[in-house]
Design an enzyme around this catalytic site. Structure first.
Site, PDB file in Angstrom:
ATOM      1  N   GLU A 119       0.818  -1.218   0.000  1.00 55.12           N
ATOM      2  CA  GLU A 119       0.000   0.000   0.000  1.00 55.12           C
ATOM      3  C   GLU A 119       0.849   1.264   0.000  1.00 55.12           C
ATOM      4  OE1 GLU A 119      -3.075   2.290   3.024  1.00 55.12           O
ATOM      5  OE2 GLU A 119      -2.797   0.122   3.192  1.00 55.12           O
ATOM      6  N   ASP A 120       1.932   1.263   0.781  1.00 54.30           N
ATOM      7  CA  ASP A 120       2.653   2.517   1.030  1.00 54.30           C
ATOM      8  C   ASP A 120       4.019   2.610   0.369  1.00 54.30           C
ATOM      9  OD1 ASP A 120       0.550   3.366   2.599  1.00 54.30           O
ATOM     10  OD2 ASP A 120       1.435   2.664   4.478  1.00 54.30           O
TER      11      ASP A 120
END
Length: 728
Positions: free
Chosen positions: A93-94
């Site tokens: 996600e990051d």
């Protein structure tokens, strides 16, 4: 992949990082091999490299968060893939790390856990609600394939809740409300009580910080005043068990803050919060559970109606225990919970017990089966072609219900949410049964399929292959499974059919709420259609008729346009002579609801009618009050002032009686001897053997009413008696 080089900034926090990694290694080394422990260390270093340059709102390097998540999961001793997945749960996600990179380095099983937890950040959504709903859907569906996904996500949310301190107050409240709406019900549904309790208390503290502090101060005072009484009961139980030779672990526990707050909302005053502490007895066998129950009741007087046997009939999440409430010194009610060691394991860890307590969990077939049944249901719900928002709404309806237990004709126990009907029961058995349902028998007697069921009833469904779901069922079904199945059928109808059905559903809903159809003008309908972003009024009707949008939603929008939808709350009030027996009205004129007839001793609330200048008093379990809670700004917590002179309050009773000569005369004679006035009496035949009676009498409070019940129940021909609002 080239060997990983730690980021240069790690020199600033190298010691703290490796201290945290060492703590994680120490915990997992108790149940993992050296090779697995080394793999977890490698994942920590990989995560630090992937998250380099990232920090949390507190300024702490980001990698500390996923390691803390992994530490939470070690408490239930999840496996290597779960722990590594927790350490890496945010890298997709990051960061620029991909699914394939995680799969190549740590295996597909770990990569799928990470992917299941990750949000859909690379897809554009039309609104924040859609994004939230779609992320929720992805997480839930990943959970159906692998329960470890949701366990990582719950641990992630728990650590986020523990570290909200650096955020602005409005962000704390938003995150806490999301947690309370979605994550705590999931933890409850999976039986993960310890995690659920901490999440709920953290949510309470961040949403209502002042109320949380006040309640904590109240509990601290009660600990001083009530502690000795509870300790005396505990010691007496321990002494008796030692004499009879039952080995047990006995502890005293406090009800957690959020649970107490919910009770406070129902009871209206801290003075009515007496059952704050409980005693837990853990023994070696089920037989000993029941033996201990007898001993507890022999030592302390039990409170009638407060015994629950969750061993014979476990909760829907697999929870098993005996619960009883007994009187201590000064008539203080104290709850006693009795369970085996295995039951306690399941109660605390729920579905996570599979990893930490393999042998104990393997014996709990009921828990495993119920979890599997629920996951199968979620999969079926996903296949019903609902939008993400509808899927999320259906799931939230299904999570965390208050259960009832009813029986099939062959004795099978069916668990349903409180408020479920015969149609919900039919769909719970099988979708085909629900789709072809035509009638129902409740306790061997024909009953409306919309009838709300209560625990202990036996329900039989009649079907016909030519029958189809009725769109009107959407107005009363309680379970998400029934709702989604009916919507699935409606979705196959033609556009013209759904328009007609939608118009009828809306008009029927308005009639039930006593709203004049004349208020539904073309101008109002056009404004509603525009607001709902549909092209025409017909499209709006089609949305209702296809089950995509409930009629109640449209009625709520009507209120927003200033239409008079309060008539439901206006038509059924009366006054009493001494209305100052109620505190909390702030000098407002009081009227009382003649749907529930509140009397002193009932839990009550007030609903303010600004147009009439009246505050209507309702029992908190009155269906009108439940509907009124949608308008919290007009709701007032009320309590009875028992220091005032006693007034007489009307209360409506209902009876089921045998059709015998003179039975009504017997009832009225008994009431007259108790000096009770009878203001109204109606009868209706049920069949050749039984009849209903409705009767309006006046009493000073619940204690007096309980005495009335005791006298009338002694009459041979009175089969059943209750208050009108309890009849369902």
């Amino acid at each position: 992949m080239e060997p990983i080089k730690l980021p240069e900034e790690m020199a600033l926090w190298n010691e703290a990082f490796f201290a945290k990694v060492s703590e994680l290694e120490a915990r997992i080394s108790r149940y993992m091999t050296k090779a697995e422990t080394a793999k977890v260390r490698e994942a920590c270093i990989f995560g630090a490299w992937a998250h380099q340059g990232q920090s949390r709102s507190s300024g702490e390097p980001y990698i500390f968060h996923p390691i803390e998540v992994a530490l939470i999961l070690t408490l239930v001793q999840l496996d290597i893939h779960s722990i590594v997945g927790a350490v890496l749960h945010d890298v997709i996600e990051d960061t620029d790390i991909t699914f394939d990179e995680i799969k190549d380095k740590f295996g597909r099983e770990t990569a799928e856990i990470v992917d299941g937890v990750s949000k859909l950040t690379k897809i554009r959504f039309s609104s924040k609600l859609e994004a939230k709903a779609e992320n929720f859907r992805k997480m839930i569906l990943a959970m159906t394939k692998d329960l470890r996904v949701i366990m990582v996500k719950l641990a992630d949310r728990l650590h986020n809740m523990r570290t909200l301190g650096a955020l602005a107050p409005y962000k704390k409240r938003r995150i806490a409300r999301d947690t309370l709406d979605i994550y705590t019900p999931i933890a409850a549904r999976l039986g993960m009580f310890a995690l659920q309790v901490e999440l709920e208390n953290l949510c309470f503290e961040n949403i209502y910080p002042m109320r949380y502090r006040v309640l904590q101060e109240f509990v601290n005072k009660k600990r001083i005043s009530q502690g000795p009484t509870v300790q005396t009961i505990r010691e007496a139980i321990q002494e008796k068990l030692d004499i009879v030779g039952i080995s047990a672990r006995i502890s005293i526990r406090e009800k957690h803050s959020w649970s107490l707050y919910k009770k406070l909302q129902k009871r209206g005053s801290t003075s009515q919060l007496s059952d704050i502490f409980s005693i837990r007895v853990i023994v070696n066998s089920t037989d000993e559970c029941y033996r201990v129950l007898g001993i507890v009741h022999s030592l302390n007087k039990p409170i009638i109606g407060r015994f629950k046997d969750f061993i014979a009939i476990p909760k829907i999440n697999g929870y098993q225990s005996l619960h009883t409430v007994v009187f201590g010194a000064n008539m203080l009610p104290v709850e006693v919970q009795i369970r085996t060691k295995e039951m306690h394991i399941i109660a605390e860890a729920g579905a996570a017990a599979h990893w930490r307590y393999g042998e104990a969990y393997r014996e709990q077939n009921y828990t495993k089966n119920k979890t599997r049944e629920w996951l199968d249901y979620v999969t079926e719900l996903q296949n019903s072609m609902l939008s993400s928002e509808e899927f999320m709404a259906s799931m939230k309806e299904d999570l965390f219900p208050s259960e009832i237990y009813v029986f099939t004709p062959n004795g099978r126990i069916m668990e349903l949410p409180k408020g479920s009907t015969a149609v919900d029961f039919a769909y719970a058995i099988h979708s085909d049964i629900g789709n072809h349902c035509i009638s129902a028998k409740v306790d061997a007697k024909f009953a409306p399929i919309s009838q709300v069921l209560i625990t202990g009833q036996t329900v039989e469904i009649q079907t016909s292959q030519s029958a189809q779901p009725n769109p009107m069922w959407l107005e009363f079904v309680r379970t998400a499974k029934a709702r989604s199945a009916i919507r699935g059928y409606l979705g196959k109808l033609s556009y013209d059919d759904t328009v007609v059905i939608g118009r009828n559903l809306l008009e029927n809903a308005m009639k039930q709420k006593n709203i004049a159809l004349t208020q539904l003008t073309d101008t109002v309908l056009a404004r509603l259609a525009k607001e709902l972003q549909v092209e025409s009024v017909e499209d709006m009707y089609a949305g209702i008729g296809s089950g995509k949008r409930p009629a109640s939603f449209i009625i709520n929008r009507l209120e927003a346009h200033g239409l008079d939808v309060e008539q439901e709350f206006k038509h059924s009030h009366y006054t009493v002579q001494n209305s100052d027996t109620v505190d909390g009205a702030g000098g407002r004129e009081l009227v009382f609801c003649d749907k529930c007839y509140p009397i002193p001793g009932d839990n009550i609330m007030g609903y303010w009618h600004p147009r009439q200048g009246e505050l209507a008093v309702h029992r908190t379990d009155c269906h009108v009050a439940v509907e009124a809670l949608k308008h919290l700004e007009r709701c007032y917590p009320l309590v009875w002032n028992h220091n005032k002179d006693r007034a007489l309050f009307p209360v409506q009773l209902y009876f089921v009686i045998k059709n015998q000569r003179g039975v009504i005369a017997e009832i009225t004679k008994e009431l007259v001897e108790m000096d009770v006035n009878i203001n109204d009496l109606r009868t209706q035949s049920i069949n050749g053997d039984f009849s209903h009676i409705w009767m309006l009498i006046h009493v000073p409070d619940r204690i007096f009413l309980a005495n009335v019940f005791r006298h009338l129940k002694k009459l041979e021909n009175v089969v059943r008696i209750g208050r009108q609002n309890d009849e369902a």
